[in-house]
Design an enzyme around this catalytic site. Structure first.
Site, mmCIF file in Angstrom:
data_model
loop_
_atom_site.group_PDB
_atom_site.id
_atom_site.type_symbol
_atom_site.label_atom_id
_atom_site.label_comp_id
_atom_site.label_asym_id
_atom_site.label_seq_id
_atom_site.Cartn_x
_atom_site.Cartn_y
_atom_site.Cartn_z
ATOM 1 C CG LEU A 197 4.995 -8.216 -0.366
ATOM 2 C CD1 LEU A 197 5.958 -9.187 -1.040
ATOM 3 C CD2 LEU A 197 5.757 -7.009 0.170
ATOM 4 N N GLY A 223 -4.782 -13.868 -6.682
ATOM 5 C CA GLY A 223 -4.664 -13.972 -5.243
ATOM 6 C C GLY A 223 -3.826 -12.851 -4.667
ATOM 7 C CG ASP A 255 -1.013 -10.081 -17.106
ATOM 8 O OD1 ASP A 255 -1.395 -9.033 -17.665
ATOM 9 O OD2 ASP A 255 -1.261 -10.347 -15.930
#
Length: 821
Positions: A504, A510, A623
């Site tokens: 995705l 990661g 973030d």
């Protein structure tokens, strides 16, 4: 790595009213000065060395002796006693002599003839448009030999631009001298002083909070400097920031080529730093493969394994030709690690070193990988794994290598095997202990084998079970009710063994895969890479935190898995993926009208309200960006990715870190430059998000106008002109659902959120009130980043999806996320 009091909040540049300004009808003449509103700086004419030549300059007010920090006409003084600094008919700031001839001009292409010039309390001389309040020109973008707090050096490779310091010709002659100070475009960048076209001194590469070639920048050093680079877009900015003790301070490039940081303690000027400091600091003092030892006599030596290229020249003190390798390398770097031949190249470690010039940044994630990578590359002559940078390698001559008394880095130098093993004395010592060592090793191996066989016979994979049992017990003790503990084989099956077809997306921590469990439930699996900046402790803390945060606008964590080196998080699957796919795609953006966009804005705000105020845990996300907003089947937003989040306790309002992590463009100024973050940092990110959602423009790539202004500048100009109504995504203009008043109000709120000073931004509770009411809104101040055109400081405003800042060694001053708190 912890930065010590570095780069406190940059004070915003602002317009001030109620004091004298330079206009067409009110010029500045010789004998008259213009003061900044707070009385910190003064603008006027000055004569250098009583020569009769007049210059327009800025200096510290009420400080003696006078310190000139900027000169307008440094290349062309006025010789007469009659001269005026005024505003021209087209809006430029100009200097005219007694004959009304043009001596100096701010230049540019002003768009307004209704302008004034003001001196701000930052020392910045600005030309202001009387109608819009925008700055048309500012002295901070045209430096001389001095940097004041808030000024910056920069480079912009695509547009062939850079901002540098140029020394005076002498202490009494402001005309350009022979020295130039700049930052280099290599990654990581370093400070460089050039004498003419030749390097004169360099700082060593920037390591996040310090220059590696300046040993004085240790843990106790109060550093007012900061740097941000955007490797993708070829830009970099080096800033002189505001510290509590540096309000009255400056950085000066002297006529002799020294770079000095000086501050005033109220009574005297104190030198905070100066470079070059010794003869060893001069560039390439000892030639290629030479080592300049600050405390050595003579100062130049050859690096181990090297000898002077010319013995005669070396003995006479002429070291410029440097040294050559004594024994050729065998370069068996392509051999396997197990191959240990007598000819295998080795590395010799030299400590307290200023890293040589011509380094390259390699993508290895730890020191051992850096070592092996250099060993396998026959052209690699040395490597150094530097905290705050990573792996630096050298593939050519080592030049400008300095050994300090203390501080510096460790340089691992590639040598022939015989250079380290050819000493008989070392061999004798080795042989004397070899027998005992071998016996001891054999005993330990035998014991280890016996224990291993016992474990194999008793219970298989005990160590693995112990590890998994430990983390499961730890999580269960933290009251993480409803959290599932998945087996690795179940997640492999669900994701087709982590097939690329199930991928995705990918981020700094990661890769995320789509999966389907045996019961048909769709999931999203975040698989941390082995080189991820998120270690096991941070991974566990993220689980503990997210499992306790439950809100309709936060992505829900379903479970987790640790299996050996594998660390995985399992989330609910969002069928519409992330928000950026919709608002930036030319086709998919048509699927979200204004009503949907406004609902998304409100949903994100509700999620932030929960994190900042309504949850029993106070969390700063750090973030918040468009790709971290996921959308469910009804287009409801979910805030995701809490890998960088921080937990605040009690009355804690802000924190700071030496490792700035996040995404450029969304990071608040105080966080990007100083590492200081708070709830207001998230508010800034939310403001950027709002403007992206409204406009359909991406903060990382959008620019407009001949000056290539960025999204914040675009929003400010639009709001100043017409309330921001024309900011709406053009694809929505013809839609009946568009509420121009509502959209304009959102633009206004977004600009309030991206104000430069954190204290000026509303908190999330106030933002929610603004979004759900029609009360009057306060007037926003012009965003700081608007003042620099985006092509000159795009490294501050570009989001880097593939280049997110994510330093691994973050020694945080507050507690890590811990759900047990």
């Amino acid at each position: 790595m912890r930065i010590v009091a570095c780069l406190l909040l940059i004070t915003a540049l602002f317009s001030s009213y109620g004091y004298a300004a330079i206009t067409t009808s009110s010029p500045l003449s010789i004998g008259v000065t213009l003061s900044s509103p707070g009385g910190s700086y003064e603008l006027g004419f000055f004569s250098s060395n009583n020569s009769g030549n007049q210059y327009v300059g800025i200096w510290f007010k009420k400080v003696t002796p006078r310190v000139i920090v900027w000169v307008a006409n440094r290349e062309k003084p006025v010789s007469s006693t009659m001269a005026n600094l005024t505003i021209s008919s087209n809006g430029s700031l100009i200097l005219l002599d007694s004959k009304k001839d043009l001596v100096w001009s701010s230049g540019g292409d002003p768009t307004s003839n209704k302008c004034r010039a003001e001196l701000l309390d930052t020392g910045n001389l600005v030309v202001v448009d009387n109608v819009t309040g925008n700055y048309l020109w500012q002295s901070f973008e045209h430096l001389g030999d001095t940097m004041l707090p808030l000024t910056s050096l920069m480079y912009d490779i695509p547009n062939n631009k850079k901002r540098v310091l140029t020394s005076w010709k002498s202490e009494t002659d402001p005309s350009p001298g022979e020295f130039v100070a700049e930052i280099t475009p290599q990654v990581p960048s370093q400070g460089l002083i050039r004498k003419g076209s030749s390097p004169y001194w360099r700082s060593g590469p920037w390591a996040g909070t310090r220059f590696t070639g300046i040993p004085e920048m240790d843990a106790s050093y109060v550093n007012p400097l900061g740097m941000v680079q955007d490797e993708v877009n070829g830009t970099g900015v080096f800033a002189f920031c505001v510290l509590r003790n540096f309000n009255l301070s400056y950085i000066k490039l002297t006529p002799e080529g020294s770079l000095r940081i000086t501050r005033n303690n109220g009574t005297d000027w104190i030198k905070h730093f100066e470079g070059p400091l010794t003869s060893c600091d001069l560039y390439g003092r000892c030639g290629p493969f030479g080592l300049c030892v600050r405390s050595g006599t003579p100062m130049c030596q050859c690096l181990k394994g090297f000898e002077p290229k010319s013995d005669e020249e070396w003995r006479s003190g002429n070291w410029s030709r440097g040294c050559v390798r004594r024994t050729n390398l065998s370069c068996q770097g392509n051999s396997s690690v197990e191959t240990q031949g007598k000819d295998r190249d080795v590395f010799y470690h030299v400590s307290n070193i200023k890293p040589p010039d011509s380094y390259e940044l390699a993508s290895f994630s730890n020191e051992e990988q850096c070592h092996q990578g250099c060993l396998r590359n026959c052209s690699c002559t040395a490597f150094s794994y530097v905290s705050g940078i990573g792996c630096l390698v050298w593939n050519q001559e080592l030049l400008d290598t300095v050994k300090f008394i203390g501080g510096g880095e460790t340089l691992s130098l590639r040598l022939a095997h015989s250079e380290l093993t050819g000493r008989k004395r070392i061999k004798i010592i080795t042989v004397a202990t070899l027998s005992l060592s071998v016996c001891l090793i054999l005993v330990l191996v035998a014991c280890g084998c016996w224990r291993y066989r016992v474990k194999q016979n008793g219970s298989s994979l005990v160590s693995k079970d112990n590890v998994e049992g430990a983390w499961k017990s730890d999580l269960q003790s933290q009251d993480v009710s409803g959290l599932n503990f998945f087996e690795i084989h179940d997640l492999q099956t669900a994701t087709n063994n982590f097939s690329v077809l199930n991928k995705l997306g990918q981020g700094g921590f990661g890769t995320v895969y789509k999966g389907k469990l045996q019961d048909g439930k769709e999931i999203a699996v975040k698989r941390l890479t082995s080189s991820s900046v998120q270690g096991t402790e941070e991974f566990m803390n993220e689980i503990k935190l997210i499992s306790k945060l439950q809100h309709r606008n936060l992505l829900r964590l379903l479970g987790c898995c640790i299996d050996g080196e594998e660390k995985l998080l399992v989330y609910e699957y969002m069928v519409n993926k992330s928000l950026d796919i919709f608002i930036f795609d030319l086709k998919k953006k048509l699927e979200i009208d204004w009503a949907t966009r406004f609902n998304i804005i409100q949903g994100i705000a509700r999620g932030l309200l929960y994190l900042h105020r309504d949850s029993f845990l106070r969390v700063v996300h750090r973030d918040l960006k468009v790709s971290n907003i996921l959308l469910d089947e009804k287009m409801n937003p979910k805030i995701s990715d809490f890998g960088l989040a921080r937990l605040f306790h009690g009355n804690q309002h802000q924190d700071s870190t030496g490792s700035v992590v996040g995404t450029l463009g969304y990071m608040s100024p105080e966080y990007a430059w100083t590492g200081t973050f708070s709830e207001k940092s998230d508010i800034y990110s939310f403001g950027v998000l709002m403007l992206e959602i409204i406009t359909g423009k991406e903060i990382s790539s959008f620019s407009y106008g001949k000056d290539n202004k960025n999204l914040l500048s675009y929003a400010w100009d639009s709001w100043s002109e017409n309330g921001g109504v024309n900011l709406l995504d053009q694809d929505l203009d013809d839609s009946d659902s568009v509420n121009s008043v509502e959209a304009g109000r959102c633009v206004h709120i977004g600009l309030l959120c991206v104000q430069h000073q954190a204290i000026d931004r509303p908190n999330i509770k106030q933002v929610m009130s603004m979004l759900t009411s029609t009360t009057d809104l306060p007037k926003p101040t012009q965003p700081m980043f608007v003042l620099e055109t985006s092509d000159e400081d795009s490294s501050l405003s570009h989001s880097q999806r593939s280049n997110d800042l994510s330093s691994v060694d973050e020694n945080k001053s507050s507690e890590e996320l811990n759900a047990s708190s």
